[in-house]
Write a protein that holds these residues in place. Sequence first.
Motif, short mmCIF file in Angstrom:
data_model
loop_
_atom_site.label_atom_id
_atom_site.label_comp_id
_atom_site.label_asym_id
_atom_site.label_seq_id
_atom_site.Cartn_x
_atom_site.Cartn_y
_atom_site.Cartn_z
N MET A 1 3.02 -0.25 16.25
CA MET A 1 3.55 0.03 14.92
C MET A 1 2.40 0.10 13.92
O MET A 1 1.60 -0.82 13.82
N LYS A 2 2.31 1.20 13.17
CA LYS A 2 1.27 1.35 12.18
C LYS A 2 1.50 0.40 11.00
O LYS A 2 2.61 -0.07 10.79
N ARG A 3 0.41 0.13 10.24
CA ARG A 3 0.51 -0.87 9.18
C ARG A 3 1.60 -0.53 8.17
O ARG A 3 2.37 -1.40 7.74
N ALA A 4 1.69 0.74 7.78
CA ALA A 4 2.71 1.14 6.80
C ALA A 4 4.11 0.89 7.34
O ALA A 4 5.00 0.42 6.60
N GLN A 5 4.32 1.20 8.61
CA GLN A 5 5.63 0.96 9.24
C GLN A 5 5.91 -0.54 9.35
O GLN A 5 7.03 -0.98 9.11
N LEU A 6 4.88 -1.30 9.72
CA LEU A 6 5.03 -2.74 9.85
C LEU A 6 5.37 -3.37 8.50
O LEU A 6 6.27 -4.22 8.41
N LYS A 7 4.68 -2.94 7.46
CA LYS A 7 4.95 -3.46 6.13
C LYS A 7 6.38 -3.14 5.70
O LYS A 7 7.09 -4.00 5.17
N GLU A 8 6.81 -1.91 5.94
CA GLU A 8 8.17 -1.52 5.57
C GLU A 8 9.21 -2.37 6.31
O GLU A 8 10.19 -2.84 5.73
#
Length: 254
Positions: A1-8
Amino acid sequence: MKRAQLKEFLDFKVEQYNTPEFIETDPVQIPHQFTLKEDREISGFLTATISWGNRKSILKNASTLMELLEHSPHDFVMNHSQDDMEKLSDFVHRTFNGRDLRYFVTSLRNIYTHHGGLEGIFTTHSDEDTLQPAIHAFKKIFFELPHELRTQKHVSDPLKNSAAKRINMYLRWMVRQDAGNVDFGIWKGISPGILSCPLDVHSGNVARKLGLLKRKQNDAKALQELDTALRKLDPSDPVKYDFALFGLGVFEKY
């Protein structure tokens, strides 16, 4: 999971669990019984101290603690008599017993009399990046009076490689302010950005599955690694993700 996806994903979980309903099953409900700042500080500290083991047992014994303190923790700490102290002798939560509790009350009176209270210690000894040295300083001050050596185990020391889960949870309660009104935000002199996530088996396991943590042990080094990862997601309020990690681990068995 990419950071932006993880943050979301994690931001969504924070919104899901950082709500007033969270209070109903969490030890934070104990300090929520009080309105006086000092009562919240003392009840929160004592509740956090015994917050390990079965959650129902924690809540039951924390409620018993407040009864023993006559539902006025600060007044009891500052004005107790010897007879009042004797009433604490039979208290037990796992390895925390009446002798430990009596010392805690004695030490808290010393702290509020000579050290500007609990907030004063942590504010004075915090630095710009982390509160972990302040926890170390707090432990030294807390045990500056004569005490049994066994009682020291009930306050963790990050400089001895402890993740200090319970006291980091307590600091989250006192420092962080949130829209869900779970945390109190009554210690204004400390930035929420330097708080550390309360790291335990549940939050640690979830953090590893999400790629936020690689270290296998839940110790001070792991806490530093997790803090670094969470501060990249939200530098101003990194420990809001405690709600996400805890909820995923305890409620969703992630």
